[in-house]
Design a protein around this motif. Structure first.
Motif, PDB file in Angstrom:
ATOM      1  N   GLY A   4     -59.573  -4.169   6.002  1.00 49.50           N
ATOM      2  CA  GLY A   4     -59.443  -5.490   5.051  1.00 49.50           C
ATOM      3  C   GLY A   4     -59.223  -5.626   3.832  1.00 49.50           C
ATOM      4  O   GLY A   4     -59.049  -4.471   3.345  1.00 49.50           O
ATOM      5  N   GLU A   5     -59.079  -6.739   3.302  1.00 47.12           N
ATOM      6  CA  GLU A   5     -58.769  -6.856   1.780  1.00 47.12           C
ATOM      7  C   GLU A   5     -59.880  -7.736   1.103  1.00 47.12           C
ATOM      8  O   GLU A   5     -60.110  -8.822   1.741  1.00 47.12           O
ATOM      9  N   TYR A   6     -60.338  -7.399   0.416  1.00 47.03           N
ATOM     10  CA  TYR A   6     -61.455  -8.328  -0.488  1.00 47.03           C
ATOM     11  C   TYR A   6     -61.288  -8.384  -2.063  1.00 47.03           C
ATOM     12  O   TYR A   6     -60.781  -7.442  -2.491  1.00 47.03           O
ATOM     13  N   LEU A   7     -61.423  -9.629  -2.250  1.00 45.66           N
ATOM     14  CA  LEU A   7     -61.101  -9.915  -3.833  1.00 45.66           C
ATOM     15  C   LEU A   7     -62.709  -9.866  -4.334  1.00 45.66           C
ATOM     16  O   LEU A   7     -63.686 -10.497  -3.991  1.00 45.66           O
ATOM     17  N   CYS A   8     -62.751  -9.058  -5.625  1.00 48.22           N
ATOM     18  CA  CYS A   8     -64.205  -9.017  -6.167  1.00 48.22           C
ATOM     19  C   CYS A   8     -64.042  -9.264  -7.734  1.00 48.22           C
ATOM     20  O   CYS A   8     -62.950  -8.667  -8.279  1.00 48.22           O
ATOM     21  N   LYS A   9     -65.046  -9.759  -7.925  1.00 53.06           N
ATOM     22  CA  LYS A   9     -64.962 -10.054  -9.741  1.00 53.06           C
ATOM     23  C   LYS A   9     -65.785  -8.759 -10.116  1.00 53.06           C
ATOM     24  O   LYS A   9     -66.545  -8.159  -9.700  1.00 53.06           O
ATOM     25  N   VAL A  10     -65.293  -8.404 -11.261  1.00 47.33           N
ATOM     26  CA  VAL A  10     -65.877  -7.374 -12.116  1.00 47.33           C
ATOM     27  C   VAL A  10     -66.467  -7.933 -13.290  1.00 47.33           C
ATOM     28  O   VAL A  10     -65.899  -8.683 -14.122  1.00 47.33           O
ATOM     29  N   ASP A  11     -67.775  -7.421 -13.571  1.00 46.75           N
ATOM     30  CA  ASP A  11     -68.701  -7.942 -14.771  1.00 46.75           C
ATOM     31  C   ASP A  11     -68.102  -7.362 -16.141  1.00 46.75           C
ATOM     32  O   ASP A  11     -67.357  -6.374 -16.216  1.00 46.75           O
ATOM     33  N   GLU A  12     -68.588  -7.556 -17.109  1.00 46.05           N
ATOM     34  CA  GLU A  12     -68.365  -7.188 -18.670  1.00 46.05           C
ATOM     35  C   GLU A  12     -68.547  -5.718 -18.558  1.00 46.05           C
ATOM     36  O   GLU A  12     -68.021  -4.941 -19.361  1.00 46.05           O
ATOM     37  N   LYS A  13     -69.405  -5.130 -17.764  1.00 51.63           N
ATOM     38  CA  LYS A  13     -69.721  -3.572 -17.850  1.00 51.63           C
ATOM     39  C   LYS A  13     -68.867  -2.950 -16.895  1.00 51.63           C
ATOM     40  O   LYS A  13     -69.035  -1.722 -16.675  1.00 51.63           O
ATOM     41  N   GLY A  14     -67.916  -3.515 -16.059  1.00 49.91           N
ATOM     42  CA  GLY A  14     -67.131  -2.676 -15.278  1.00 49.91           C
ATOM     43  C   GLY A  14     -67.711  -2.475 -13.847  1.00 49.91           C
ATOM     44  O   GLY A  14     -67.365  -1.780 -12.938  1.00 49.91           O
ATOM     45  N   ARG A  15     -68.859  -3.327 -13.385  1.00 48.85           N
ATOM     46  CA  ARG A  15     -69.249  -3.265 -12.084  1.00 48.85           C
ATOM     47  C   ARG A  15     -68.608  -4.300 -11.229  1.00 48.85           C
ATOM     48  O   ARG A  15     -68.398  -5.223 -11.548  1.00 48.85           O
ATOM     49  N   PHE A  16     -68.819  -4.141  -9.982  1.00 50.61           N
ATOM     50  CA  PHE A  16     -68.442  -5.130  -8.747  1.00 50.61           C
ATOM     51  C   PHE A  16     -69.314  -5.170  -7.660  1.00 50.61           C
ATOM     52  O   PHE A  16     -70.072  -3.860  -7.476  1.00 50.61           O
ATOM     53  N   ILE A  17     -69.555  -6.259  -7.064  1.00 56.00           N
ATOM     54  CA  ILE A  17     -70.588  -6.348  -5.866  1.00 56.00           C
ATOM     55  C   ILE A  17     -69.678  -5.797  -4.861  1.00 56.00           C
ATOM     56  O   ILE A  17     -68.520  -6.477  -4.451  1.00 56.00           O
ATOM     57  N   VAL A  18     -69.855  -4.933  -4.048  1.00 54.65           N
ATOM     58  CA  VAL A  18     -69.544  -4.546  -2.875  1.00 54.65           C
ATOM     59  C   VAL A  18     -69.846  -5.615  -1.624  1.00 54.65           C
ATOM     60  O   VAL A  18     -70.769  -5.803  -1.448  1.00 54.65           O
ATOM     61  N   PRO A  19     -68.853  -6.061  -1.073  1.00 54.34           N
ATOM     62  CA  PRO A  19     -68.882  -7.053   0.112  1.00 54.34           C
ATOM     63  C   PRO A  19     -69.678  -6.325   1.101  1.00 54.34           C
ATOM     64  O   PRO A  19     -69.735  -5.014   1.602  1.00 54.34           O
ATOM     65  N   SER A  20     -70.619  -7.086   1.688  1.00 49.81           N
ATOM     66  CA  SER A  20     -71.618  -6.600   2.770  1.00 49.81           C
ATOM     67  C   SER A  20     -71.156  -5.686   3.786  1.00 49.81           C
ATOM     68  O   SER A  20     -71.819  -4.795   3.964  1.00 49.81           O
ATOM     69  N   PRO A  21     -70.053  -6.076   4.325  1.00 53.29           N
ATOM     70  CA  PRO A  21     -69.486  -5.216   5.499  1.00 53.29           C
ATOM     71  C   PRO A  21     -69.263  -3.760   4.937  1.00 53.29           C
ATOM     72  O   PRO A  21     -69.461  -2.767   5.611  1.00 53.29           O
ATOM     73  N   LEU A  22     -68.581  -3.854   3.727  1.00 57.73           N
ATOM     74  CA  LEU A  22     -68.334  -2.480   3.494  1.00 57.73           C
ATOM     75  C   LEU A  22     -69.548  -1.857   2.846  1.00 57.73           C
ATOM     76  O   LEU A  22     -69.664  -0.494   2.874  1.00 57.73           O
ATOM     77  N   ARG A  23     -70.410  -2.425   2.189  1.00 54.87           N
ATOM     78  CA  ARG A  23     -71.563  -1.873   1.677  1.00 54.87           C
ATOM     79  C   ARG A  23     -72.555  -1.007   2.712  1.00 54.87           C
ATOM     80  O   ARG A  23     -72.993  -0.344   2.566  1.00 54.87           O
TER      81      ARG A  23
END
Length: 146
Positions: A4-23
């Motif tokens: 799959g392909e997932y679009l994720c937001k990156v916060d100011e510290k460089g972190r992104f939330i891993v989509p639940s199926p991948l996590r």
């Protein structure tokens, strides 16, 4: 297996939330992940379990000189991170620079069997456009596998 392909937001510290199926898939092998420089301004992300399999395969397949090159050129550039309680992963700063994040602070995660690729969305679209001809050339073989 990642797909799959997932679009994720990156916060100011460089972190992104891993989509639940991948996590869920990553967490079955622990909370640690490994980042590597990939081709075409991308990063590769492995769960720690998959990364250990890669290391075992390279130990078995490479001679001493090749193994040293692998360690010097690839392993020395690797970065690690942990999935935090909020499901976020920090992209190590020196590697984050390889996939310049646009003003909208987004990345694309692409599932590739046993690893994920991380792309800047504009670079991902450019890559897909650039490889479209190769895909069309091989389409019949790919579809026969489905």
């Amino acid at each position: 297996m990642f797909a799959g392909e997932y679009l994720c937001k990156v916060d100011e510290k460089g972190r992104f939330i891993v989509p639940s199926p991948l996590r869920e898939q990553v967490e079955t092998q622990g909370n640690s992940v490994v980042f590597l420089k990939g081709p075409e301004q991308s990063l590769w992300l492995y769960s720690m379990g998959e990364w250990e399999k890669v290391l075992e395969r390279t130990k078995a397949a490479l001679d001493e000189d090749q193994s040293r090159l692998f360690m010097h050129c690839i392993v020395s550039e690797a970065g690690t991170s942990e999935i935090d309680k909020a499901g976020r992963i920090l992209i190590p700063g020196r590697l984050r620079k390889l996939i310049p994040v646009d003003e909208d602070q987004e990345i694309v995660l692409v599932g590739l069997y046993h690893r994920l690729e991380i792309w800047n969305p504009a670079e991902w679209r450019r890559y897909l456009s650039k490889t479209e001809n190769r895909y069309e050339q091989h389409l019949s073989k790919i579809l026969n596998l489905l």
